[in-house]
Design a protein around this motif. Structure first.
Motif, short mmCIF file in Angstrom:
data_model
loop_
_atom_site.label_atom_id
_atom_site.label_comp_id
_atom_site.label_asym_id
_atom_site.label_seq_id
_atom_site.Cartn_x
_atom_site.Cartn_y
_atom_site.Cartn_z
N ARG A 186 0.81 -1.22 0.00
CA ARG A 186 0.00 0.00 0.00
C ARG A 186 0.85 1.27 0.00
NH1 ARG A 186 -4.55 -2.22 4.13
NH2 ARG A 186 -5.46 -3.76 2.72
N THR A 187 2.14 1.12 -0.28
CA THR A 187 3.03 2.29 -0.33
C THR A 187 3.70 2.33 -1.70
OG1 THR A 187 3.47 1.98 2.03
CG2 THR A 187 4.97 3.43 0.84
N LYS A 188 3.72 3.51 -2.31
CA LYS A 188 4.37 3.64 -3.63
C LYS A 188 5.83 3.25 -3.52
CE LYS A 188 2.02 7.84 -4.56
NZ LYS A 188 2.41 9.21 -4.46
N PRO A 189 6.40 2.59 -4.53
CA PRO A 189 7.79 2.15 -4.45
C PRO A 189 8.74 3.26 -4.00
CG PRO A 189 6.79 1.26 -6.42
CD PRO A 189 5.75 2.15 -5.79
N GLU A 190 8.54 4.47 -4.50
CA GLU A 190 9.48 5.56 -4.16
C GLU A 190 9.35 6.01 -2.71
OE1 GLU A 190 7.09 5.60 -6.44
OE2 GLU A 190 6.02 7.51 -6.54
N ASP A 191 8.26 5.67 -2.06
CA ASP A 191 8.07 6.09 -0.67
C ASP A 191 8.41 4.98 0.34
OD1 ASP A 191 7.20 8.54 -1.55
OD2 ASP A 191 5.08 7.98 -1.55
N ARG A 192 8.79 3.82 -0.15
CA ARG A 192 9.03 2.69 0.77
C ARG A 192 10.28 2.89 1.60
NH1 ARG A 192 7.32 -1.92 -3.66
NH2 ARG A 192 5.15 -1.27 -3.66
N ASN A 193 10.25 2.33 2.81
CA ASN A 193 11.41 2.38 3.71
C ASN A 193 11.96 0.94 3.82
OD1 ASN A 193 13.11 2.22 5.93
ND2 ASN A 193 11.97 3.75 7.11
N PRO A 194 12.99 0.61 3.02
CA PRO A 194 13.48 -0.78 2.98
C PRO A 194 13.92 -1.29 4.35
CG PRO A 194 14.51 0.57 1.26
CD PRO A 194 13.74 1.51 2.15
N ASP A 195 14.52 -0.42 5.18
CA ASP A 195 14.97 -0.88 6.50
C ASP A 195 13.78 -1.28 7.38
OD1 ASP A 195 17.55 -0.49 5.75
OD2 ASP A 195 17.77 1.46 6.75
N ALA A 196 12.74 -0.45 7.32
CA ALA A 196 11.55 -0.75 8.13
C ALA A 196 10.90 -2.04 7.65
CB ALA A 196 10.55 0.41 8.06
N ILE A 197 10.89 -2.24 6.33
CA ILE A 197 10.30 -3.48 5.80
C ILE A 197 11.15 -4.69 6.21
CG2 ILE A 197 9.78 -4.75 3.67
CD1 ILE A 197 8.95 -2.02 2.44
N ALA A 198 12.47 -4.57 6.08
CA ALA A 198 13.36 -5.70 6.43
C ALA A 198 13.23 -6.04 7.91
CB ALA A 198 14.80 -5.35 6.07
N ASN A 199 13.19 -5.01 8.75
CA ASN A 199 13.02 -5.26 10.19
C ASN A 199 11.65 -5.88 10.46
OD1 ASN A 199 13.72 -5.01 13.00
ND2 ASN A 199 12.19 -3.38 13.09
N GLY A 200 10.64 -5.41 9.73
CA GLY A 200 9.29 -5.97 9.89
C GLY A 200 9.25 -7.45 9.52
N VAL A 201 9.95 -7.82 8.45
CA VAL A 201 9.97 -9.23 8.03
C VAL A 201 10.58 -10.08 9.16
CG1 VAL A 201 11.00 -10.89 6.42
CG2 VAL A 201 10.01 -8.74 5.55
N THR A 202 11.68 -9.58 9.75
CA THR A 202 12.33 -10.33 10.84
C THR A 202 11.35 -10.53 12.00
OG1 THR A 202 14.45 -9.39 10.22
CG2 THR A 202 14.29 -10.32 12.43
N GLN A 203 10.68 -9.44 12.38
CA GLN A 203 9.75 -9.52 13.51
C GLN A 203 8.56 -10.42 13.20
OE1 GLN A 203 10.45 -8.32 16.49
NE2 GLN A 203 12.36 -7.61 15.60
N TRP A 204 8.06 -10.32 11.99
CA TRP A 204 6.92 -11.16 11.57
C TRP A 204 7.33 -12.63 11.62
CZ3 TRP A 204 4.14 -10.22 6.18
CH2 TRP A 204 2.96 -10.98 6.12
#
Ligand SMILES: N[C@@H](CCC(=O)N[C@@H](CS)C(=O)NCC(=O)O)C(=O)O
Length: 206
Positions: free
Chosen positions: A117-135
């Protein structure tokens, strides 16, 4: 007739729709509320749910919000055998439903919202990577449970499985690293052919 308000792209709406289909409960569904549809912050909607969130469910004039407590209400009312009457068995079911809302769902949100739900240019890769770890930490808890029991709360499919499955569907359908989880796969495959699951949960991520 029961009224279910909220977009079916929401996992919290999906659990209500799937439960109703599984139990043969008839309903009228207004899908066009929440997300891009809006309408959930109108005065009329906020009078029903001051949080402005979906779903809202109305049973003969009685207005409910909070998806897991809604399906528990519907399960009690329909005397569903997915909701055991034994106190300990019921607590086990409720514990996993609470786990979904309080731990699993929040862990998946940064990843799902970040990637879908976030445009590619607005994504925060670190937040996503950390989220994957936590998930994945939470998914390991689920995998460990399913290595001991066929379903989340024991030997049979219960109300506990319904809220968790839509988030697992997202886990499988995002391009992310996943833990090795043969028991989650076995569990997921066991209801993947269910008509209500197919209709409401097994949908394209949006
Ligand atoms: N704990 C609530 C959470 C409800 C919730 O956060 N719903 C989200 C969708 S999953 C929502 O309404 N988001 C705002 C929107 O769709 O506009 C429940 O289980 O019903």
């Amino acid at each position: 007739m029961l009224k279910i308000l909220g977009r079916a792209t929401s996992t919290n709406v999906q659990k209500v729709l799937w439960f109703c289909d599984a139990q043969g409960i008839e309903y009228d569904h207004d899908n066009d509320i929440g997300g891009a549809f809006g309408r959930n912050n109108s005065a009329e909607y906020l009078a029903m749910n001051p949080n402005g969130r979906v779903p809202v469910v109305i049973d003969d004039g009685f207005v409910m919000w909070e998806s897991c407590s809604i399906i528990r209400y519907l399960a009690r009312k329909s005397k569903s055998d997915l909701y055991p009457s034994d106190f300990a068995e019921r607590q086990t079911v409720e514990r996993w439903m609470d786990w979904e809302l309080s731990l699993l769902a929040p862990r998946h949100v940064p990843v799902f919202v970040g990637m879908v739900r976030t445009k590619p240019e607005d994504r925060n890769p670190d937040a996503i990577a950390n989220g994957v770890t936590q998930w994945n930490v939470a998914m390991q808890v689920l995998e460990d449970q399913l290595s001991e029991t066929a379903y989340v709360a024991g030997a049979s499919f219960t109300l506990a499985d319904i809220p968790i499955a839509p988030i697992v569907h997202r886990w499988y359908n995002l391009d992310i690293d996943r833990i090795d989880a043969p028991n989650i796969k076995r569990w997921y495959d066991s209801f993947a052919g269910d008509a209500g699951f197919q209709k409401w949960v097994n949908i394209e991520l949006a």
